[in-house]
Write a protein that holds these residues in place. Structure first.
Motif, PDB file in Angstrom:
ATOM      1  N   MET A 231     -17.983  63.860  20.120  1.00  0.00           N
ATOM      2  CA  MET A 231     -18.875  63.929  18.965  1.00  0.00           C
ATOM      3  C   MET A 231     -18.112  63.662  17.681  1.00  0.00           C
ATOM      4  N   ALA A 232     -16.923  64.242  17.565  1.00  0.00           N
ATOM      5  CA  ALA A 232     -16.105  64.014  16.374  1.00  0.00           C
ATOM      6  C   ALA A 232     -15.662  62.555  16.275  1.00  0.00           C
ATOM      7  N   ALA A 233     -15.325  61.954  17.415  1.00  0.00           N
ATOM      8  CA  ALA A 233     -14.908  60.548  17.414  1.00  0.00           C
ATOM      9  C   ALA A 233     -16.059  59.642  16.985  1.00  0.00           C
ATOM     10  N   ALA A 234     -17.274  59.931  17.476  1.00  0.00           N
ATOM     11  CA  ALA A 234     -18.436  59.140  17.082  1.00  0.00           C
ATOM     12  C   ALA A 234     -18.718  59.284  15.591  1.00  0.00           C
ATOM     13  N   ASP A 235     -18.594  60.505  15.064  1.00  0.00           N
ATOM     14  CA  ASP A 235     -18.808  60.726  13.631  1.00  0.00           C
ATOM     15  C   ASP A 235     -17.791  59.957  12.800  1.00  0.00           C
ATOM     16  N   LEU A 236     -16.533  59.925  13.266  1.00  0.00           N
ATOM     17  CA  LEU A 236     -15.504  59.175  12.544  1.00  0.00           C
ATOM     18  C   LEU A 236     -15.813  57.684  12.541  1.00  0.00           C
ATOM     19  N   LEU A 237     -16.314  57.162  13.659  1.00  0.00           N
ATOM     20  CA  LEU A 237     -16.687  55.750  13.728  1.00  0.00           C
ATOM     21  C   LEU A 237     -17.848  55.439  12.787  1.00  0.00           C
ATOM     22  N   VAL A 238     -18.787  56.374  12.645  1.00  0.00           N
ATOM     23  CA  VAL A 238     -19.885  56.184  11.699  1.00  0.00           C
ATOM     24  C   VAL A 238     -19.351  56.052  10.283  1.00  0.00           C
ATOM     25  N   VAL A 239     -18.396  56.902   9.920  1.00  0.00           N
ATOM     26  CA  VAL A 239     -17.808  56.840   8.579  1.00  0.00           C
ATOM     27  C   VAL A 239     -17.118  55.495   8.365  1.00  0.00           C
ATOM     28  N   ILE A 240     -16.360  55.039   9.353  1.00  0.00           N
ATOM     29  CA  ILE A 240     -15.597  53.797   9.215  1.00  0.00           C
ATOM     30  C   ILE A 240     -16.522  52.586   9.176  1.00  0.00           C
ATOM     31  N   LEU A 241     -17.442  52.499  10.135  1.00  0.00           N
ATOM     32  CA  LEU A 241     -18.269  51.303  10.278  1.00  0.00           C
ATOM     33  C   LEU A 241     -19.469  51.288   9.334  1.00  0.00           C
ATOM     34  N   ALA A 242     -20.151  52.420   9.219  1.00  0.00           N
ATOM     35  CA  ALA A 242     -21.389  52.446   8.444  1.00  0.00           C
ATOM     36  C   ALA A 242     -21.158  52.674   6.962  1.00  0.00           C
ATOM     37  N   VAL A 243     -20.208  53.527   6.626  1.00  0.00           N
ATOM     38  CA  VAL A 243     -19.986  53.850   5.210  1.00  0.00           C
ATOM     39  C   VAL A 243     -18.999  52.887   4.570  1.00  0.00           C
ATOM     40  N   ILE A 244     -17.818  52.752   5.162  1.00  0.00           N
ATOM     41  CA  ILE A 244     -16.763  51.938   4.551  1.00  0.00           C
ATOM     42  C   ILE A 244     -16.997  50.447   4.759  1.00  0.00           C
ATOM     43  N   ALA A 245     -17.175  50.038   6.029  1.00  0.00           N
ATOM     44  CA  ALA A 245     -17.260  48.611   6.339  1.00  0.00           C
ATOM     45  C   ALA A 245     -18.600  47.992   5.945  1.00  0.00           C
ATOM     46  N   GLU A 246     -19.671  48.787   5.908  1.00  0.00           N
ATOM     47  CA  GLU A 246     -20.976  48.205   5.626  1.00  0.00           C
ATOM     48  C   GLU A 246     -21.491  48.591   4.250  1.00  0.00           C
ATOM     49  N   GLN A 247     -21.775  49.877   4.028  1.00  0.00           N
ATOM     50  CA  GLN A 247     -22.423  50.296   2.786  1.00  0.00           C
ATOM     51  C   GLN A 247     -21.546  50.028   1.560  1.00  0.00           C
ATOM     52  N   ILE A 248     -20.302  50.513   1.583  1.00  0.00           N
ATOM     53  CA  ILE A 248     -19.423  50.332   0.419  1.00  0.00           C
ATOM     54  C   ILE A 248     -19.121  48.856   0.205  1.00  0.00           C
ATOM     55  N   ASN A 249     -18.936  48.117   1.299  1.00  0.00           N
ATOM     56  CA  ASN A 249     -18.647  46.686   1.156  1.00  0.00           C
ATOM     57  C   ASN A 249     -19.807  45.944   0.526  1.00  0.00           C
ATOM     58  N   TYR A 250     -21.041  46.221   0.985  1.00  0.00           N
ATOM     59  CA  TYR A 250     -22.204  45.512   0.459  1.00  0.00           C
ATOM     60  C   TYR A 250     -22.445  45.813  -1.018  1.00  0.00           C
ATOM     61  N   ILE A 251     -22.085  47.006  -1.449  1.00  0.00           N
ATOM     62  CA  ILE A 251     -22.372  47.383  -2.833  1.00  0.00           C
ATOM     63  C   ILE A 251     -21.236  47.013  -3.776  1.00  0.00           C
ATOM     64  N   TYR A 252     -19.971  47.216  -3.356  1.00  0.00           N
ATOM     65  CA  TYR A 252     -18.863  47.103  -4.291  1.00  0.00           C
ATOM     66  C   TYR A 252     -17.841  46.023  -3.934  1.00  0.00           C
ATOM     67  N   MET A 253     -17.499  45.869  -2.634  1.00  0.00           N
ATOM     68  CA  MET A 253     -16.325  45.078  -2.283  1.00  0.00           C
ATOM     69  C   MET A 253     -16.642  43.598  -2.063  1.00  0.00           C
ATOM     70  N   PHE A 254     -17.760  43.306  -1.427  1.00  0.00           N
ATOM     71  CA  PHE A 254     -18.188  41.935  -1.140  1.00  0.00           C
ATOM     72  C   PHE A 254     -17.132  41.144  -0.363  1.00  0.00           C
ATOM     73  N   SER A 255     -16.643  41.733   0.732  1.00  0.00           N
ATOM     74  CA  SER A 255     -15.694  41.029   1.582  1.00  0.00           C
ATOM     75  C   SER A 255     -16.387  39.852   2.269  1.00  0.00           C
ATOM     76  N   ASP A 256     -15.869  38.646   2.074  1.00  0.00           N
ATOM     77  CA  ASP A 256     -16.473  37.459   2.664  1.00  0.00           C
ATOM     78  C   ASP A 256     -16.463  37.522   4.184  1.00  0.00           C
ATOM     79  N   PHE A 257     -15.398  38.092   4.742  1.00  0.00           N
ATOM     80  CA  PHE A 257     -15.285  38.151   6.203  1.00  0.00           C
ATOM     81  C   PHE A 257     -16.397  39.005   6.802  1.00  0.00           C
ATOM     82  N   LEU A 258     -16.681  40.168   6.196  1.00  0.00           N
ATOM     83  CA  LEU A 258     -17.701  41.070   6.719  1.00  0.00           C
ATOM     84  C   LEU A 258     -19.108  40.558   6.474  1.00  0.00           C
TER      85      LEU A 258
END
Length: 265
Positions: free
Chosen positions: A1-28
């Motif tokens: 459960m903890a591992a899944a929660d950590l993956l949510v933070v990495i993939l959903a918050v950092i790689a997706e939400q923060i990127n779409y709003i602030y970072m605009f990484s072309d690769f992602l």
């Protein structure tokens, strides 16, 4: 459960939400990377939710079903549950790979208008989180009912001349408070997303309209925020309320401070 929660933070918050709003990484933001990121984000969210359900059922069996406990609470059963949850999350999320426009990283017109996608969205909302909410409430209620019944029996058999607090009753009381907290936390944080998903077709999914300020858009983003937050809070509650976990955390912090002193000298 903890591992899944950590993956949510990495993939959903950092790689997706923060990127779409602030970072605009072309690769992602390139295809098929954004489609794969969407599938992984949905899958990890499902894992986080259903591991919470599995943990709730584990607690119910461990506390209320003593005969079943011997057969169920084994390493083999735990492995099977983990594999089933992971496979189910991947299978349910894979169709969303084809929901993205093939030319740009936004939801396709077919996804936004097709009745088939609307039906699948409804199915997706039922599987996660409506069914998990019902299961968590059900098994926590059964566990609490069992604890209350056991407390009545214990009070009846205790010698009336005994004074002071009963450690066993205090432990059961803390378990009931923990179960109430977890159920309320999960339901309240998921409820805005549930209301949105059942009343309005998902749009602006990839923040195409970042500055859109209508109430329905605000509700959508508020629901997403609380949904992601709920993926982390249950693990923190479970961990921080366990005495052994707190002791290990203190030991780890003490070791870090001791190591820093040794390096400094």
């Amino acid at each position: 459960m903890a591992a899944a929660d950590l993956l949510v933070v990495i993939l959903a918050v950092i790689a997706e939400q923060i990127n779409y709003i602030y970072m605009f990484s072309d690769f992602l933001l390139t295809l098929p990377v954004c489609s794969l990121a969407l599938v992984l984000r949905l899958a990890t969210t499902d894992w986080s939710v259903w591991f919470t359900v599995a943990f709730t059922i584990d607690r119910y069996i461990a506390i209320c079903c003593q005969k079943l406990r011997k057969r169920y609470c084994t390493e083999r059963t735990a492995t099977m549950v983990i594999l089933i949850v992971c496979a189910g999350g991947c299978a349910k999320s894979t169709p969303f790979y084809f929901a993205m426009d093939r030319r740009r990283c936004v939801a396709s017109n077919e996804y936004l208008t097709s009745s088939g996608w609307r039906i699948y969205e409804l199915f997706d909302s039922i599987i996660t989180p409506l069914l998990p909410i019902c299961l968590i409430l059900l098994f926590n209620a059964l566990t609490i009912r069992h604890i209350i019944a056991a407390n009545k029996v214990r009070r009846a058999v205790r010698n009336s001349s005994e004074n002071g607090k009963d450690p066993e009753l205090e432990s059961r009381k803390k378990s009931m408070i923990l179960l109430f907290t977890l159920s309320a936390n999960f339901v309240l944080l998921w409820m805005p997303y549930v209301i949105h998903s059942l009343t309005w077709q998902t749009e602006n999914y990839t923040y195409a309209d970042k500055y859109f300020s209508t109430p329905i858009y605000i509700l959508q983003q508020f629901g997403f925020m609380l949904q992601l937050l709920s993926s982390c809070t249950n693990t923190c509650i479970y961990g921080l309320t366990q005495r052994k976990f707190r002791e290990e955390l203190k030991n780890g912090l003490k070791y870090l401070f001791t190591l820093n002193r040794q390096v400094g000298t």
